[in-house]
Design a protein around this motif. Structure first.
Motif, short mmCIF file in Angstrom:
data_model
loop_
_atom_site.label_atom_id
_atom_site.label_comp_id
_atom_site.label_asym_id
_atom_site.label_seq_id
_atom_site.Cartn_x
_atom_site.Cartn_y
_atom_site.Cartn_z
N PHE A 1 74.47 34.15 27.27
CA PHE A 1 74.32 33.57 26.01
C PHE A 1 73.12 34.33 25.44
O PHE A 1 73.23 35.09 24.22
CB PHE A 1 74.23 32.27 25.88
CG PHE A 1 74.27 31.64 24.37
CD1 PHE A 1 75.42 31.75 23.88
CD2 PHE A 1 73.34 31.35 23.74
CE1 PHE A 1 75.76 31.19 22.52
CE2 PHE A 1 73.60 30.85 22.14
CZ PHE A 1 74.61 30.70 21.67
N ALA A 2 71.93 34.44 26.02
CA ALA A 2 70.87 35.20 25.41
C ALA A 2 71.07 36.62 25.44
O ALA A 2 70.74 37.22 24.30
CB ALA A 2 69.50 34.72 26.29
N PHE A 3 71.55 37.14 26.43
CA PHE A 3 71.84 38.55 26.58
C PHE A 3 72.81 39.03 25.37
O PHE A 3 72.56 40.05 24.83
CB PHE A 3 72.53 39.11 27.88
CG PHE A 3 72.86 40.65 28.03
CD1 PHE A 3 71.85 41.40 28.14
CD2 PHE A 3 74.02 40.71 27.71
CE1 PHE A 3 72.10 42.56 28.30
CE2 PHE A 3 74.43 42.17 27.84
CZ PHE A 3 73.44 43.15 28.12
N ALA A 4 73.92 38.14 25.15
CA ALA A 4 74.91 38.61 23.96
C ALA A 4 74.15 38.41 22.87
O ALA A 4 74.26 39.36 21.98
CB ALA A 4 75.98 37.64 24.00
N THR A 5 73.11 37.39 22.52
CA THR A 5 72.45 37.51 21.44
C THR A 5 71.47 38.75 21.15
O THR A 5 71.46 39.42 20.03
CB THR A 5 71.67 36.19 21.50
OG1 THR A 5 72.27 35.08 21.39
CG2 THR A 5 70.80 36.02 19.80
N SER B 1 78.21 37.71 15.98
CA SER B 1 77.18 36.91 14.99
C SER B 1 75.89 37.50 14.85
O SER B 1 75.24 37.92 13.86
CB SER B 1 77.09 35.45 15.35
OG SER B 1 76.30 34.87 14.35
N ALA B 2 75.16 37.96 16.23
CA ALA B 2 73.87 38.66 16.08
C ALA B 2 73.68 39.81 15.60
O ALA B 2 72.75 40.19 15.05
CB ALA B 2 73.42 38.62 17.66
N ILE B 3 75.11 40.77 15.36
CA ILE B 3 74.93 41.91 14.89
C ILE B 3 74.17 41.68 13.24
O ILE B 3 73.74 42.46 12.63
CB ILE B 3 76.18 42.57 14.77
CG1 ILE B 3 76.71 43.02 16.16
CG2 ILE B 3 76.28 43.90 13.81
CD1 ILE B 3 77.95 43.69 16.56
N GLY B 4 74.94 40.60 12.59
CA GLY B 4 74.56 40.41 11.32
C GLY B 4 72.95 39.90 11.14
O GLY B 4 72.22 40.28 10.44
N VAL B 5 72.70 39.03 12.08
CA VAL B 5 71.24 38.63 12.27
C VAL B 5 70.20 39.69 12.33
O VAL B 5 69.39 39.94 11.61
CB VAL B 5 71.02 37.48 13.20
CG1 VAL B 5 69.74 37.10 13.24
CG2 VAL B 5 71.99 36.44 12.90
N GLY B 6 70.56 40.82 13.15
CA GLY B 6 69.64 41.79 13.38
C GLY B 6 69.50 42.68 12.27
O GLY B 6 68.40 43.19 11.88
N ALA B 7 70.86 42.99 11.53
CA ALA B 7 70.91 43.86 10.28
C ALA B 7 69.88 43.07 9.13
O ALA B 7 69.04 43.63 8.64
CB ALA B 7 71.89 43.84 9.80
N SER B 8 69.92 41.70 9.06
CA SER B 8 69.21 40.99 8.13
C SER B 8 67.74 40.91 8.39
O SER B 8 66.78 41.28 7.46
CB SER B 8 69.64 39.47 7.94
OG SER B 8 69.12 38.90 7.05
N GLY C 1 72.84 45.41 15.73
CA GLY C 1 72.48 45.10 14.08
C GLY C 1 71.20 46.00 13.56
O GLY C 1 71.65 46.45 12.48
N ALA C 2 70.29 45.69 14.16
CA ALA C 2 69.13 46.39 13.86
C ALA C 2 69.13 48.11 13.82
O ALA C 2 68.94 48.69 12.87
CB ALA C 2 67.97 45.87 14.75
N LEU C 3 69.72 48.50 15.11
CA LEU C 3 69.92 50.07 14.97
C LEU C 3 70.90 50.49 13.71
O LEU C 3 70.53 51.71 13.01
CB LEU C 3 70.42 50.33 16.17
CG LEU C 3 70.30 51.79 16.57
CD1 LEU C 3 68.87 52.26 16.86
CD2 LEU C 3 71.15 52.07 17.98
#
Length: 429
Positions: A47-51, A105-112, A58-60
């Protein structure tokens, strides 16, 4: 600053769930502990790895888009992205599907998160930038005790035939609509507009801010015009050429090692306490007490955030984490776990908030989002891989092994900063 920080609140809440949600999922029988989980490791590790893999991607991607299209649109639509993915998670019943949607979901969080850092660096005046980042992180980190208290309250209960872990996911779903509305009239970064040759739009925004200041009787100093020879846009390759190469490598090493310490403790805290034969309810209670320091610590740091070099603050945070992590490993009482855990969290937060400011000041406006995004994405990738590493250490060496690893990585961050980190507090960036 407050409006974009409120948006950051829900991103931090999403990240904080990495530690608390798996405990509820184990209780519900969806996740497995020990070797029965995915890939023969606890499901928390997957779960943590997927996050973190999602945060990396997302950040990249968003960092490049943000430098091209602006800070505001990336921030707004990333909120919609992660809220929609969280909504789909509500209907899942197995570990693999939850991990896949967590990645999305984490892709959006990283972008933000990347966009927030770039935006704050560009709208805050240099003399108040450290204080502004500290207060912003204090607002965002209110999400950590919120997530902990909600986990403690609903994790093992069923309301209207809905499991407690699903209620934990409903907050980011509802927040998507709220934050989209709150940030609807958020102005674009004037620095970004100016760097793209849109000087008239930048001037209009700054003029509005000046008008508010003058209307409230705030005396504005005469503007200081600084000549700039910066091109309108920069190349990603500049990060790997002099004079920026040394800064790029230094901040990658310092923040990646600090991140292993930060998440190695934060994400695994409830599980570490359970391994000490603390019941699930008590482990969540202790975690919630420790989590209360997340918003308080940056607020206290704000009073001297601009009086001390950013890298010095990061080094002090690393020292606190190193010592307190070793102390935590050998505690046997609730009071000992809470006190040493609070100190680890304070040290981690000092290092983390100062790192956000430091990263934003190392690079010029034309490259700021791409530089922050690239470093942050590698940071998240390392955090993702480290979740499996910490899981393996936990199974092989127990609580002591995890805490000694946290201390070692924190020490590594401190050494890199002390030897190679430049001072940035007085840079005009």
């Amino acid at each position: 600053m407050v409006r974009i920080s409120l948006g950051g609140f829900f991103e931090v809440y999403e990240t904080a769930l990495t530690g608390f949600l798996p405990v509820a999922l184990v209780s519900a029988g969806v996740f497995q502990k020990g070797h029965q989980g995915l890939f023969g490791l606890p499901d928390l590790a997957s779960f943590a790895f997927a996050t973190f893999l999602g945060l990396f991607l997302g950040a990249l991607v968003a960092s490049w888009i943000s430098d091209r299209l602006g800070r505001r649109p990336v921030f707004k639509w990333s909120v919609v992205w992660y809220a929609a993915a969280s909504f789909l998670m509500l209907f899942q019943t197995d570990a693999a599907a939850l991990c896949v949607l967590r990645f999305i979901s984490a892709i959006g969080v990283g972008a933000s998160i990347v966009t927030i850092d770039a935006y704050l660096a560009e709208v805050l005046p240099r003399r108040l930038r450290g204080k502004g980042f500290a207060v912003s992180k204090s607002i965002q980190y209110l999400a950590v005790p919120a997530a902990a208290l909600m986990a403690m309250a609903v994790s093992h209960r069923v309301f209207w035939n809905i499991s407690g872990w699903r209620w934990l996911l409903m907050l980011p779903v509802c927040s998507g609509i709220l934050i989209f509305w709150v940030t609807d009239k958020l102005p674009e970064s004037p620095r970004w507009l100016a760097s793209r040759g849109r000087a008239s739009e930048a001037t209009a925004i700054v003029g509005d801010w000046e008008g508010v200041c003058l209307a409230t009787g705030y005396a504005l100093a005469a503007p200081k015009v600084v000549a700039s020879a910066e091109p309108e846009s920069g190349s990603f390759r500049e990060l790997f050429r002099a004079p920026l190469l040394s800064r790029t490598l230094m901040i990658i090493g310092a923040t990646c090692s600090g991140t292993v310490a930060y998440y190695g403790f934060g994400n695994w805290l409830p599980s570490l306490l359970e391994a000490r034969h603390v019941g699930v309810t008590k482990s969540l209670l202790y975690s919630a007490l420790i989590a209360l320091s997340y918003p308080v610590a940056p607020f206290l740091f704000s009073w001297w955030a601009d009086a001390t070099e950013r890298k010095t603050q990061m080094i002090i945070g690393s020292i606190i984490t190193t010592v307190a992590g070793l102390v935590f490993a050998f505690q046997t009482t609730g009071a000992g776990w809470v006190i040493s855990g609070l100190l680890v969290t304070v040290g981690n937060n000092l290092q983390a908030y100062a790192a956000h400011t430091y990263r934003s000041e190392l690079f010029p406006t034309r490259l700021r989002a791409r530089a922050i995004g690239f470093v942050y994405s590698l940071d998240r990738l390392v955090a993702g891989v480290s979740s499996y590493m910490v899981g393996a250490i936990f199974l092989g060496l127990g609580v002591e092994g995890v805490l000694i690893s946290v201390a070692a990585f924190s020490l590594m961050s401190m050494v890199i900063l002390g030897v190679f980190g430049p001072a940035t507090r007085h840079d005009n960036r």
